[in-house]
Motif scaffolding. Sequence first.
Motif, PDB file in Angstrom:
ATOM      1  N   ASN A 275     -49.729  54.225-190.537  1.00 59.19           N
ATOM      2  CA  ASN A 275     -50.420  53.171-189.789  1.00 59.19           C
ATOM      3  C   ASN A 275     -51.108  52.176-190.718  1.00 59.19           C
ATOM      4  OD1 ASN A 275     -49.844  53.854-187.097  1.00 59.19           O
ATOM      5  ND2 ASN A 275     -51.379  55.484-187.136  1.00 59.19           N
ATOM      6  N   ALA A 276     -50.858  52.291-192.026  1.00 59.34           N
ATOM      7  CA  ALA A 276     -51.521  51.417-192.991  1.00 59.34           C
ATOM      8  C   ALA A 276     -51.304  49.930-192.703  1.00 59.34           C
ATOM      9  CB  ALA A 276     -51.066  51.759-194.411  1.00 59.34           C
ATOM     10  N   PRO A 277     -50.083  49.494-192.317  1.00 57.72           N
ATOM     11  CA  PRO A 277     -49.915  48.061-192.018  1.00 57.72           C
ATOM     12  C   PRO A 277     -50.817  47.580-190.879  1.00 57.72           C
ATOM     13  CG  PRO A 277     -47.780  49.098-192.325  1.00 57.72           C
ATOM     14  CD  PRO A 277     -48.790  50.213-192.275  1.00 57.72           C
ATOM     15  N   PHE A 278     -51.049  48.446-189.894  1.00 52.33           N
ATOM     16  CA  PHE A 278     -51.912  48.060-188.780  1.00 52.33           C
ATOM     17  C   PHE A 278     -53.381  48.036-189.197  1.00 52.33           C
ATOM     18  CE2 PHE A 278     -48.125  49.950-186.854  1.00 52.33           C
ATOM     19  CZ  PHE A 278     -47.705  48.886-186.079  1.00 52.33           C
ATOM     20  N   VAL A 279     -53.757  48.923-190.101  1.00 56.52           N
ATOM     21  CA  VAL A 279     -55.129  48.917-190.622  1.00 56.52           C
ATOM     22  C   VAL A 279     -55.376  47.628-191.403  1.00 56.52           C
ATOM     23  CG1 VAL A 279     -56.749  50.071-192.171  1.00 56.52           C
ATOM     24  CG2 VAL A 279     -55.257  51.435-190.694  1.00 56.52           C
ATOM     25  N   GLU A 280     -54.392  47.243-192.223  1.00 54.44           N
ATOM     26  CA  GLU A 280     -54.511  46.006-192.993  1.00 54.44           C
ATOM     27  C   GLU A 280     -54.595  44.795-192.066  1.00 54.44           C
ATOM     28  OE1 GLU A 280     -52.092  43.531-196.495  1.00 54.44           O
ATOM     29  OE2 GLU A 280     -51.181  45.300-195.554  1.00 54.44           O
ATOM     30  N   PHE A 281     -53.746  44.777-191.052  1.00 52.44           N
ATOM     31  CA  PHE A 281     -53.729  43.673-190.101  1.00 52.44           C
ATOM     32  C   PHE A 281     -55.035  43.620-189.315  1.00 52.44           C
ATOM     33  CE2 PHE A 281     -52.335  41.663-186.059  1.00 52.44           C
ATOM     34  CZ  PHE A 281     -51.818  40.493-186.585  1.00 52.44           C
ATOM     35  N   SER A 282     -55.533  44.787-188.905  1.00 53.16           N
ATOM     36  CA  SER A 282     -56.805  44.860-188.196  1.00 53.16           C
ATOM     37  C   SER A 282     -57.946  44.341-189.062  1.00 53.16           C
ATOM     38  CB  SER A 282     -57.076  46.304-187.766  1.00 53.16           C
ATOM     39  OG  SER A 282     -58.350  46.426-187.179  1.00 53.16           O
ATOM     40  N   GLY A 283     -57.898  44.670-190.351  1.00 55.30           N
ATOM     41  CA  GLY A 283     -58.918  44.177-191.270  1.00 55.30           C
ATOM     42  C   GLY A 283     -58.927  42.660-191.365  1.00 55.30           C
ATOM     43  N   ALA A 284     -57.731  42.074-191.369  1.00 55.09           N
ATOM     44  CA  ALA A 284     -57.631  40.612-191.422  1.00 55.09           C
ATOM     45  C   ALA A 284     -58.198  39.984-190.156  1.00 55.09           C
ATOM     46  CB  ALA A 284     -56.173  40.199-191.628  1.00 55.09           C
ATOM     47  N   LEU A 285     -57.922  40.601-189.001  1.00 54.65           N
ATOM     48  CA  LEU A 285     -58.482  40.106-187.744  1.00 54.65           C
ATOM     49  C   LEU A 285     -60.006  40.235-187.728  1.00 54.65           C
ATOM     50  CD1 LEU A 285     -55.944  41.559-185.146  1.00 54.65           C
ATOM     51  CD2 LEU A 285     -56.061  39.222-186.022  1.00 54.65           C
ATOM     52  N   ARG A 286     -60.495  41.326-188.294  1.00 55.27           N
ATOM     53  CA  ARG A 286     -61.944  41.526-188.350  1.00 55.27           C
ATOM     54  C   ARG A 286     -62.602  40.446-189.220  1.00 55.27           C
ATOM     55  NH1 ARG A 286     -61.704  46.404-189.528  1.00 55.27           N
ATOM     56  NH2 ARG A 286     -62.032  46.360-191.774  1.00 55.27           N
ATOM     57  N   THR A 287     -61.937  40.078-190.316  1.00 55.90           N
ATOM     58  CA  THR A 287     -62.457  39.012-191.172  1.00 55.90           C
ATOM     59  C   THR A 287     -62.556  37.703-190.406  1.00 55.90           C
ATOM     60  OG1 THR A 287     -61.552  40.039-193.168  1.00 55.90           O
ATOM     61  CG2 THR A 287     -62.034  37.691-193.280  1.00 55.90           C
ATOM     62  N   VAL A 288     -61.531  37.389-189.625  1.00 54.54           N
ATOM     63  CA  VAL A 288     -61.567  36.183-188.795  1.00 54.54           C
ATOM     64  C   VAL A 288     -62.764  36.239-187.838  1.00 54.54           C
ATOM     65  CG1 VAL A 288     -60.386  34.911-186.968  1.00 54.54           C
ATOM     66  CG2 VAL A 288     -59.095  35.744-188.922  1.00 54.54           C
ATOM     67  N   SER A 289     -62.954  37.389-187.203  1.00 60.87           N
ATOM     68  CA  SER A 289     -64.049  37.540-186.239  1.00 60.87           C
ATOM     69  C   SER A 289     -65.400  37.317-186.902  1.00 60.87           C
ATOM     70  CB  SER A 289     -64.009  38.931-185.608  1.00 60.87           C
ATOM     71  OG  SER A 289     -62.821  39.122-184.886  1.00 60.87           O
ATOM     72  N   VAL A 290     -65.599  37.909-188.074  1.00 64.73           N
ATOM     73  CA  VAL A 290     -66.874  37.774-188.787  1.00 64.73           C
ATOM     74  C   VAL A 290     -67.133  36.317-189.142  1.00 64.73           C
ATOM     75  CG1 VAL A 290     -68.054  38.332-190.947  1.00 64.73           C
ATOM     76  CG2 VAL A 290     -66.911  40.136-189.662  1.00 64.73           C
ATOM     77  N   GLU A 291     -66.107  35.619-189.613  1.00 66.74           N
ATOM     78  CA  GLU A 291     -66.273  34.219-189.987  1.00 66.74           C
ATOM     79  C   GLU A 291     -66.584  33.348-188.772  1.00 66.74           C
ATOM     80  OE1 GLU A 291     -66.921  33.539-192.806  1.00 66.74           O
ATOM     81  OE2 GLU A 291     -65.391  33.882-194.308  1.00 66.74           O
ATOM     82  N   LEU A 292     -65.876  33.579-187.687  1.00 72.15           N
ATOM     83  CA  LEU A 292     -66.108  32.787-186.480  1.00 72.15           C
ATOM     84  C   LEU A 292     -67.504  33.015-185.917  1.00 72.15           C
ATOM     85  CD1 LEU A 292     -62.654  33.115-184.674  1.00 72.15           C
ATOM     86  CD2 LEU A 292     -63.625  31.045-185.689  1.00 72.15           C
ATOM     87  N   ILE A 293     -67.960  34.270-185.933  1.00 73.92           N
ATOM     88  CA  ILE A 293     -69.311  34.577-185.448  1.00 73.92           C
ATOM     89  C   ILE A 293     -70.356  33.885-186.322  1.00 73.92           C
ATOM     90  CG2 ILE A 293     -71.024  36.418-185.207  1.00 73.92           C
ATOM     91  CD1 ILE A 293     -68.664  38.247-184.356  1.00 73.92           C
ATOM     92  N   ARG A 294     -70.161  33.940-187.643  1.00 73.84           N
ATOM     93  CA  ARG A 294     -71.112  33.284-188.564  1.00 73.84           C
ATOM     94  C   ARG A 294     -71.180  31.783-188.301  1.00 73.84           C
ATOM     95  NH1 ARG A 294     -70.431  30.456-193.229  1.00 73.84           N
ATOM     96  NH2 ARG A 294     -68.209  30.978-193.386  1.00 73.84           N
ATOM     97  N   ILE A 295     -70.016  31.150-188.189  1.00 75.28           N
ATOM     98  CA  ILE A 295     -69.988  29.698-187.971  1.00 75.28           C
ATOM     99  C   ILE A 295     -70.607  29.349-186.623  1.00 75.28           C
ATOM    100  CG2 ILE A 295     -68.441  27.734-187.617  1.00 75.28           C
ATOM    101  CD1 ILE A 295     -66.525  29.143-189.656  1.00 75.28           C
ATOM    102  N   ALA A 296     -70.269  30.117-185.590  1.00 78.86           N
ATOM    103  CA  ALA A 296     -70.821  29.859-184.259  1.00 78.86           C
ATOM    104  C   ALA A 296     -72.341  29.983-184.262  1.00 78.86           C
ATOM    105  CB  ALA A 296     -70.211  30.822-183.240  1.00 78.86           C
ATOM    106  N   ASN A 297     -72.861  30.981-184.967  1.00 78.30           N
ATOM    107  CA  ASN A 297     -74.317  31.154-185.025  1.00 78.30           C
ATOM    108  C   ASN A 297     -74.981  30.008-185.781  1.00 78.30           C
ATOM    109  OD1 ASN A 297     -74.588  33.480-183.497  1.00 78.30           O
ATOM    110  ND2 ASN A 297     -74.245  34.842-185.236  1.00 78.30           N
ATOM    111  N   ASP A 298     -74.332  29.527-186.845  1.00 79.34           N
ATOM    112  CA  ASP A 298     -74.865  28.369-187.572  1.00 79.34           C
ATOM    113  C   ASP A 298     -74.938  27.145-186.661  1.00 79.34           C
ATOM    114  OD1 ASP A 298     -75.114  29.833-189.861  1.00 79.34           O
ATOM    115  OD2 ASP A 298     -73.581  28.764-191.008  1.00 79.34           O
TER     116      ASP A 298
END
Length: 335
Positions: A275-298
């Motif tokens: 399941n490593a490819p899905f873990v990697e892909f999930s991590g990339a999606l999580r990075t997007v989420s963190v960035e969007l939340i940060r920008i939205a809060n700013d």
Amino acid sequence: MNNERIDSFRIEKDYLGEMRVPKDAYYGVQTARAIENFPISGQSSQPVFTTSIVQIKKAAAMVHVEIGCLDSRIGNMIILACDRILNGEFQDQFVVDVYQAGAGTSHHMNVNEVIANIAIEMLGGVKGDYSVVHPNDHVNYGQSTNDVYPTAMRMAALQSSKKLIKNLYALTETFNQKAKSFDSVVKSGRTHLQDAVPIRVGQEFSGYAASLLKAARGIERASESLKDLGIGGSAVGTGINTHPAYAGKVVEKIRKMTNLDLKESKNRFESMQSNAPFVEFSGALRTVSVELIRIANDLRLMNSGPNTGLGEINLPAAQPGSSIMPGKVNPVIPE
């Protein structure tokens, strides 16, 4: 009344025994058991995932007809049945709860049974008469849940990410444009929410654009490992019950069908087990989420006010913001 109720069902049998199935249902006995076993969330699988399985079924039937492993009369009906599903018919027949047992056998068999019963009817038969087209022996010929499901998961993730990546690039460009527009506007920078040294608003927005560009490219990089398909590995990766030419040909069919840059896995054992490819892909999606939340809060903070907040930018008003305070507008889009 009892006769009417009995007439609304047909009896199907598997190796566990007989089971009542709604007469009009295109699914069969194994799906009926899953409905009874897993009344958990009331949610079925996402349509993009079901579509991916159906595309695999169509590609498999096409290959097996071509190489002579499947009677062309049956195989062509399976292909037509898949086309009807892909064109939007029978969507209400995929009913197995998303929370189900193990490897996904129940949902996989739901798809196999629906395809089989559509094909049976097109051949002039009656739903449930699997002597005409069998969900296992014909629709699932040369396949296993263990190679179909991981392959469909990869396909669904790749298809679903297309729109996200496109929108992230569009949002990046919007922030770049705003960075140019606001480049002459000077404001106070802040650390710890306290005034610091000057910064231009355009510089802040250029940072948002750069973050989102990296995040989009991160998803693209993580997608690469999802493109290796283990289809053809059958039950455990050895390809038991498959034709030697099947794996390569079925991947080629799926690639053409989906317009995805898919490849035959160099090691189907890894592709079916890890399941490593899905873990990697999930991590990339999580990075997007963190960035969007940060920008939205700013953006929310810079928009705060209008009288006692920062009031450095004005976000477009989208809707009234209070049931008790007239005129109040909230930053509902970033929220």
